[in-house]
Write a protein that holds these residues in place. Structure first.
Motif, PDB file in Angstrom:
ATOM      1  N   LEU A 129       0.827  -1.203   0.000  1.00 38.06           N
ATOM      2  CA  LEU A 129       0.000   0.000   0.000  1.00 38.06           C
ATOM      3  C   LEU A 129       0.865   1.258   0.000  1.00 38.06           C
ATOM      4  N   LEU A 130       1.931   1.248   0.788  1.00 40.60           N
ATOM      5  CA  LEU A 130       2.849   2.389   0.837  1.00 40.60           C
ATOM      6  C   LEU A 130       3.497   2.619  -0.521  1.00 40.60           C
ATOM      7  N   GLN A 131       3.844   1.522  -1.185  1.00 44.20           N
ATOM      8  CA  GLN A 131       4.451   1.635  -2.508  1.00 44.20           C
ATOM      9  C   GLN A 131       3.440   2.153  -3.523  1.00 44.20           C
ATOM     10  N   LYS A 132       2.220   1.653  -3.450  1.00 43.24           N
ATOM     11  CA  LYS A 132       1.161   2.092  -4.366  1.00 43.24           C
ATOM     12  C   LYS A 132       0.879   3.581  -4.213  1.00 43.24           C
ATOM     13  N   GLY A 133       0.848   4.054  -2.971  1.00 44.13           N
ATOM     14  CA  GLY A 133       0.581   5.465  -2.718  1.00 44.13           C
ATOM     15  C   GLY A 133       1.800   6.351  -2.853  1.00 44.13           C
ATOM     16  N   ALA A 134       2.975   5.752  -2.997  1.00 45.55           N
ATOM     17  CA  ALA A 134       4.238   6.503  -3.097  1.00 45.55           C
ATOM     18  C   ALA A 134       4.369   7.500  -1.952  1.00 45.55           C
ATOM     19  N   CYS A 135       3.998   7.068  -0.755  1.00 46.63           N
ATOM     20  CA  CYS A 135       3.942   7.971   0.401  1.00 46.63           C
ATOM     21  C   CYS A 135       5.298   8.581   0.748  1.00 46.63           C
ATOM     22  N   VAL A 136       6.342   7.778   0.674  1.00 50.14           N
ATOM     23  CA  VAL A 136       7.666   8.270   1.056  1.00 50.14           C
ATOM     24  C   VAL A 136       8.178   9.329   0.091  1.00 50.14           C
ATOM     25  N   GLY A 186      -6.399  12.167  -5.273  1.00 53.28           N
ATOM     26  CA  GLY A 186      -6.053  11.137  -6.246  1.00 53.28           C
ATOM     27  C   GLY A 186      -5.436   9.914  -5.595  1.00 53.28           C
ATOM     28  N   ILE A 187      -4.644  10.142  -4.542  1.00 58.52           N
ATOM     29  CA  ILE A 187      -4.008   9.025  -3.836  1.00 58.52           C
ATOM     30  C   ILE A 187      -5.023   8.281  -2.983  1.00 58.52           C
ATOM     31  N   ALA A 188      -5.764   9.018  -2.152  1.00 61.67           N
ATOM     32  CA  ALA A 188      -6.686   8.376  -1.206  1.00 61.67           C
ATOM     33  C   ALA A 188      -7.781   7.582  -1.911  1.00 61.67           C
TER      34      ALA A 188
END
Length: 219
Positions: A129-136, A186-188
């Motif tokens: 999920l973190l990778q999909k959202g590119a949170c970092v 767009g992310i959420a």
């Protein structure tokens, strides 16, 4: 003629730069300490919970970046964030007030600083999920060193607040609920609420700079 054009261009750039510097308002943390009466009743009480739009802990803002706090208050003031209580508070603040309060909370409390790497690794689901959202890519190392100062530190923030905040980006046309932010919307909207809850739970479990510094309600 060439020299004249160069001179005119140079003067234009100087004027524009001077205008931008004149428009930038510098916050004063000491002045901000005298302007937080409306803040401490919620953000200065450990464990304090809000009840709208659902029960959740109010966000920790001590140790948060000043430019992010200012951008959030501006968003409430403009109506891009719809929370009625915060909109009412933001509307009562001048631009200088916002800068001063933001500077105060950025310096408020003591912290050893967030670690460079997350204090715990995500499970396989959350990692995806973190990778999909590119949170970092926006929130930086350990989700506590944003690449832009107007982005928030989110490591260690209350998980229930993060969940409510993330869901609010999926509701961008509500009268009293929702946040208008094209990037975060767009992310959420890529995630189910269950997935957002999993993300919030992990991020909230990390060590970060954010904290609640107990303060008296009255001064």
């Amino acid at each position: 003629m060439k020299k004249t054009l160069t001179t005119i261009f140079g003067l234009s750039v100087a004027c524009a730069t001077g205008f931008l510097h004149a428009e930038e308002i510098k916050g004063d943390a000491k002045a901000g300490a005298q302007k937080i009466a409306m803040c401490i009743g919620c953000h200065g009480i450990p464990g304090y919970q809000a009840s709208f739009p659902e029960v959740h802990k109010v966000p920790m803002i001590s140790g948060q970046g000043a430019k992010y706090i200012a951008s959030a208050l501006d968003a409430y003031k403009k109506g891009d964030r719809k929370h009625p209580t915060m909109r009412g508070i933001a509307d009562s603040l001048s631009e200088q007030d916002i800068a001063d309060v933001s500077a105060y909370y950025a310096e408020h409390g003591t912290s050893a600083g967030a670690p460079a790497k997350p204090s715990r690794e995500p499970n396989a689901q959350v990692a995806q999920l973190l990778q999909k959202g590119a949170c970092v890519s926006c929130h930086g190392e350990n989700f506590a060193k944003p690449i832009d100062p107007s982005y928030p530190k989110i490591a260690g923030q209350h998980a229930d607040y993060l969940f409510v905040a993330l869901k609010s980006y999926k509701t961008d046309k509500g009268a009293y609920v929702g946040r208008s932010n094209g990037v975060m919307a767009g992310i959420a909207k890529q995630f189910s609420n269950a997935e957002l809850k999993a993300l919030a739970g992990y991020l909230g479990s990390l060590d970060g700079d954010l904290q609640v510094v107990p303060q008296p309600r009255f001064r």
